[in-house]
Enzyme design. Structure first.
Site, short mmCIF file in Angstrom:
data_model
loop_
_atom_site.label_atom_id
_atom_site.label_comp_id
_atom_site.label_asym_id
_atom_site.label_seq_id
_atom_site.Cartn_x
_atom_site.Cartn_y
_atom_site.Cartn_z
N GLY A 27 7.95 -7.07 -11.66
CA GLY A 27 9.16 -7.40 -11.04
C GLY A 27 9.60 -7.74 -9.87
O GLY A 27 10.75 -8.27 -8.93
N ALA A 46 3.02 2.32 -3.84
CA ALA A 46 2.61 2.59 -2.44
C ALA A 46 3.35 0.89 -1.58
O ALA A 46 2.05 0.99 -0.47
CB ALA A 46 1.71 3.63 -2.07
N ARG A 59 1.55 -1.64 -1.74
CA ARG A 59 0.51 -1.58 -1.18
C ARG A 59 0.31 -3.51 -2.14
O ARG A 59 -1.00 -4.12 -0.92
CB ARG A 59 -0.52 -1.11 -1.55
CG ARG A 59 -1.33 -0.66 -2.87
CD ARG A 59 -2.18 0.09 -3.18
NE ARG A 59 -3.21 -0.07 -3.21
CZ ARG A 59 -4.07 -1.21 -3.60
NH1 ARG A 59 -4.02 -1.85 -4.93
NH2 ARG A 59 -5.28 -0.91 -2.86
N GLY A 70 3.89 -4.13 3.93
CA GLY A 70 4.57 -3.87 2.71
C GLY A 70 6.17 -2.87 2.85
O GLY A 70 6.97 -2.92 4.18
N GLY A 88 10.00 -2.76 0.51
CA GLY A 88 10.55 -2.06 -0.83
C GLY A 88 10.54 -0.82 -1.24
O GLY A 88 11.19 -0.50 -2.55
N GLU A 89 10.42 0.19 -0.77
CA GLU A 89 10.54 1.32 -0.81
C GLU A 89 11.26 2.27 0.51
O GLU A 89 11.28 3.52 -0.03
CB GLU A 89 8.76 2.31 -1.22
CG GLU A 89 8.56 2.04 -2.26
CD GLU A 89 7.39 2.49 -2.92
OE1 GLU A 89 7.57 3.58 -3.10
OE2 GLU A 89 6.27 2.30 -2.45
#
Lengths: 300, 720
Positions: free
Chosen positions: B467, B507, B509, B677, B679-680
């Site tokens: 997603g 992570a 990645r 990266g 999103g976290e």
């Protein structure tokens, strides 16, 4: 469980319902909107092989005003129908609005007011609202027809005075309270259910004085409770002249009357505080709409 | 535009439970009602005799030569089914394969199990008491010692320890010391699609269809457990309905494989929501922290003691404990650090990965102490941070990668977008927070790009589309390199039989590490095209046809990323900087989020819309974790709210009135086109910003979720 093998019957008369109940006994349950029953069955908490839908019984879809001005809600009327009804919106916008806000659209579209009352889950806006509006239910069962005030209907957690097989055929809101000023407050818990509900209705006489008020607190206790002390504080007063201190006192004294206890929704002292806050807000709101029926001015 | 948007919206995307396999059986899992008990007797004969039941499996069936019926990627401590002892309420004890689900469910009722209940260590603090019941046999985890070299408590699963400088000395002579004990709840990741796996034994091994995030790690684990070569295990990953870490590592696959083996037919194993909650959750935590600063607001020392509840089995707990330990410092310079992070076994359902782990647990705590120090010293909350932040190129930890971002610039951008210094109304507050997460995990990925004779490219890469949009981003990367329109590039789901190895999807990645492999594979194709075409102006299709000498055929490009490509670990630091403006109802404690600012420091935004959606999605989850989500366990360890009726997940009603995502593109990432990266990071910054905004509004919070009741109490405490 899944619902494989489950049979849904759709009788069109009370006699046919009684026949089905005799035939299937404890294997059959009455089905209104299904929002509670089907969930319990899905969770495996109860099991029935036959469901008897009440949707096609005569008068179940009725949503009308009687010659004397009472609002008639047939046993099959859903929350969303009340929310969307031009009649209800005109007669009592607060009721329409509250019914349009509860739970979610799927529940409102399928769940019925009568089913909600009969299930007697205290975490219900409808139960508190209808108690404040002086509503009664009319029911049929074992050949008998009776009417029960909503305030007498629920006796405890998930328990009512209804006999097995007795069907709520309609709900009646009397004209006197339908036209009164209504306010509704709710506070939702982390578990997505109303944790405290407060409804307050006020009736004014021709001189603009309050001649009757009803304050009901629900959800925080096993069944809605009427708080009588509010009438002592307010009857005879002009709504616009009620002192803010009186409103605060109404909240405090209501909180003192409602028994609460610690549970997964919260600690007792917090819940008492919520009762006090919500009562204050509901009373203030009721007074402001009583004083100015067209809502063109606010309370000072 | 997402490449998979159309098929998903039209309901045409295929998920595991949409698949049909000839002879497929349904299944059901019998779970333990007890958090800790010895199994005295288990009798499945009545269930086995029921019509429609094909196999009933217990752990005893798996004790056979060639099988090693335990799994766990860090400690191999988890039996496929209870091995004589149940260690959490909800642990699978037996499983049934039958012609349909109803038959399988009915057969569960016919399985007889006698349990002898045992006392449980149901809480992370109870589990560390001297007389606490032991959750696991100590032999199943390595010997762990304390500072003096004595064996640690038997319930300690993993210990992270880091010290530098002389912390005691700094605490003794600091101008200001703040300290507190903080609690973080157990949380459910809630992927909309619960875990689902189909296993089908063939002549050469076993075929598996599973919605797993890390198919290649699952393949290795299954091969090991069932005595197969790697190539004997084939894992196909169709579309996946969300992961967030809940589908990291091995989940239902061993049970499906074992059940299919006994049934001699393909079997599907599917979790319902309750099963998913019992399969993986976020670690709850108790943490005590002390922070010291001098009178100028220079940070001196921090001491942290972290206790993470990993439940009955290790799962990814040791990694979470390490990440929490690293995140505990915050991105600041210190004279001394004294950090301990313990991963602790309890008789609760196992905890694993969840978006932003470690960072999400610790950053709000450290950042609330920074605010407290600023308050006590009468300093500005932004400038005290800017003065202490680690600069680009400097080391936060000597053994980890130097900071690869402009942290001060990021935080200033957040504060400015939030209007940190503008006045707020009564019972309103603003806050900011910044944290770092380790991005990239292990940097091993491969990719193939096939360019066919019609000029269409197909990308084979092992990232799982959960997603987050990885198929779209990988298609963009290949399209950019090959100068193709996006609709000429197709990215397929993983089939371990054909897709090159990729370490994992986690992570943050996939864009950075797997994306680099895709970029290199596309470049390989491009070089082949150039070599064939020479000076001639040819289309890709013409070049491929010239290269192959026939009208069909293809060029194949290879790309790979290995650990040798990166000098330091982590591959990149994921920055989480955020701001929040809240309003609190002083009568009820209800919190309203007026505005949220997040910052995605992504190096290069390959798809800016997806970057924003990542931040928005993570914001919603971070808001849930911060304000209301919590799995409730009773005092013995039984989960009380194992349904979406009683466990509230964030909905559209919980999002802020206004949300703003700042995308920072400094081109400083190690991924394709300078990307890194995202999103976290929001899971670090946003809870910190909200907690600090609540304190600014008068409610000092030391326990999440900050429910209305807790906020109300904190306000009352502040007023008195």
């Amino acid at each position: 469980m899944n619902f494989k093998g489950l049979r849904v019957h759709r009788p069109e008369s009370l006699a046919a319902v009684a026949d089905l109940q005799r035939r299937f006994g404890d294997d059959a349950a009455l089905l209104a909107g299904g929002t509670e029953l089907l969930l319990l069955m899905r969770l495996g908490l109860t099991r029935f092989d036959h469901l008897i839908s009440l949707r096609r019984l005569p008068g179940m879809a009725d949503l009308s005003v009687s010659p004397s001005g009472d609002l008639i809600l047939g046993g099959g009327v859903t929350h969303q129908q009340v929310a969307d009804s031009p009649i209800v919106r005109q007669l009592n916008g607060v009721l329409a609005q509250a019914e349009g806000r509860l739970a979610n659209l799927r529940v409102r579209a399928s769940g019925t007011l009568a089913g909600n009352l009969a299930f007697a889950d205290p975490h219900s806006d409808t139960l508190t609202l209808l108690s404040a509006l002086g509503a009664w239910i009319e029911s049929d069962g074992a050949g008998e027809h009776r009417r029960v005030p909503v305030t007498d209907l629920v006796t405890g957690l998930f328990t009512t005075v209804l006999e097995p097989g007795e069907i709520v055929t309609r709900i009646v809101i009397p004209a006197r309270w339908l036209n009164a000023s209504l306010a509704h407050e709710r506070f939702e818990s982390r578990r997505q259910r109303p944790m405290v509900t407060v409804s307050c209705a006020g009736h004014t006489d021709s001189s603009g004085r309050l001649d009757d008020v009803r304050l009901v607190v629900g959800s925080v206790c096993p069944h809605p409770l009427i708080v009588d002390t509010l009438a002592e504080l307010l009857v005879g007063a002009r709504p616009e002249e009620v002192e803010p201190a009186t409103v605060v006192e109404a909240g405090t004294s209501a909180a003192g009357e409602i028994p609460v206890r610690d549970d997964e929704d919260g600690a007792a002292d917090y819940k008492s505080n919520l009762v006090s806050v919500l009562v204050r807000r509901a009373v203030r709101d009721m007074l402001s709409s009583s004083a100015t029926p067209r809502k063109d001015a606010r309370m000072p | 535009v997402r490449q998979d948007g159309r098929v998903k919206i039209r309901g045409e995307a295929t998920y595991v439970t949409d698949l049909e396999v000839a002879g497929l059986l349904a299944s059901a899992i019998l779970r333990s009602p007890h958090p800790h008990a010895r199994i005295e007797r288990i009798d499945v004969s009545r269930a086995e005799a029921m019509p429609g039941v094909v196999a009933v499996l217990t752990q005893g069936d798996l004790v056979r030569p060639g099988f090693e019926p335990y799994y766990g990627h860090i400690h191999r401590d988890r039996p496929v089914l209870a091995d004589g002892v149940v260690r959490f309420a909800g642990e699978p004890v037996a499983a049934v394969a039958a012609i349909d689900e109803e038959t399988a469910q009915a057969a569960l009722l016919a399985i007889e199990v006698d349990y002898a209940p045992l006392p449980s260590a149901a809480d992370v603090e109870v589990a560390l008491q001297a007389d606490a019941p032991h959750v696991q046999d100590v032999r199943r985890r390595p010997e762990i010692a304390d500072d003096e070299g004595r064996p640690a408590h038997e319930n300690v699963c993993h210990r992270y320890r880091y010290t530098s400088g002389d912390a005691d000395d700094h605490f003794a002579r600091a101008a200001v010391v703040v300290e507190g004990t903080y609690r973080f709840p157990s949380v459910y990741q809630y992927a909309m699609e619960p875990h689902a796996t189909i296993a089908h034994w063939t002549a050469t091994g076993v075929d598996i269809w599973s919605n797993c995030q890390h198919p290649f790690l699952v393949r290795a684990e299954i091969a090991d457990m069932f005595g197969l070569p790697l190539g004997g295990v084939r894992i196909v990953v169709p579309y996946v309905g969300g992961g967030f870490g809940s589908k990291s590592y091995t989940r239902l696959e061993p049970l499906a494989v074992a059940l299919a083996h006994k049934a001699r037919r393909p079997v599907r194993v599917v979790n319902d929501i309750e099963g998913a909650m019992l399969t993986s959750r976020r670690h709850n935590m108790v943490c005590s922290m002390r922070t010291a600063a001098d009178s100028e607001g220079r940070l001196l020392a921090r001491q942290v003691r972290i206790r993470l509840d990993t439940g009955a089995y290790a799962d990814n707990g040791p990694t979470v404990a390490e990440s929490a330990g690293v995140a505990a410092s915050g991105p600041y310079h210190w004279e001394a650090l004294d950090m301990e992070s313990l991963c602790v076994f309890t008789h609760r359902s196992p905890s694993g990965s969840y978006r932003g782990f470690g960072n999400g647990h610790l950053t709000w705590i450290g950042e609330s102490q920074i605010d407290d120090i600023a308050r006590r010293l009468g300093q500005d909350r932004l400038s005290i941070r800017v003065r202490n932040l680690v600069g680009r190129g400097d080391h936060l930890y000597p053994h980890l990668k130097p900071i690869d971002a402009d942290l001060a610039g990021d935080l200033i951008a957040v504060a400015s977008a939030l209007g940190l210094d503008e006045p707020t109304g009564p019972y309103e507050g603003k806050g900011i927070g910044i944290g770092l997460g380790r991005g990239g995990a292990q940097t091993v990925s491969g990719a193939l790009v096939r360019l066919d004779s019609e000029g269409n490219a197909t990308v084979l890469v092992g990232s799982t589309e959960i997603g987050q949009g990885t198929r779209t981003v990988h298609a963009q990367i290949a399209a950019e390199v090959l100068e193709l329109p996006l609709d000429k590039v197709t990215v397929l789901g993983t089939d371990t039989a054909f897709t090159p190895f990729d370490r994992s999807t986690g992570a943050s990645r996939s864009t950075t590490i797997a994306g680099l492999a895709v970029q290199r594979a596309a470049q390989d194709v491009l070089e082949q095209l150039r070599a064939v075409a020479g000076e001639d102006q040819l289309t890709h299709a013409e070049t491929v046809r010239r290269a192959t000498g026939i009208s069909a055929g293809e060029l194949v490009g290879r790309g790979s990323v290995t650990s040798g490509d990166f000098e330091w670990s982590p591959a990149f630091w994921e920055v989480g900087a955020a701001g929040a403006h809240v309003a609190v109802d002083p009568d009820t404690g209800q919190v309203r989020l007026l505005k949220v600012v997040t910052l995605a420091d992504v190096g290069r935004a390959i798809n800016p819309q997806l970057v924003e959606r990542q931040d928005e999605g993570c914001s919603a989850q971070a808001i849930g974790n911060t304000l209301f989500e919590e799995l409730d366990f009773d005092e013995t360890g039984v989960l009380l709210n194992a349904s979406l009726l009683e466990y509230r997940v964030p909905t559209t009603q919980d999002v802020p009135d206004e949300a703003h995502c700042i995308i920072v593109e400094n081109g400083d990432g190690p991924g394709p086109f300078g990307a890194k990266g995202c999103g976290e990071g929001v899971f670090g910054g946003l809870p910190a910003a909200i907690v600090n905004a609540l304190a600014d509004a008068g409610a000092v919070i030391d326990q999440l979720p900050a429910t209305p009741e807790r906020v109300w109490r904190a306000l009352n405490q502040g007023r008195s």
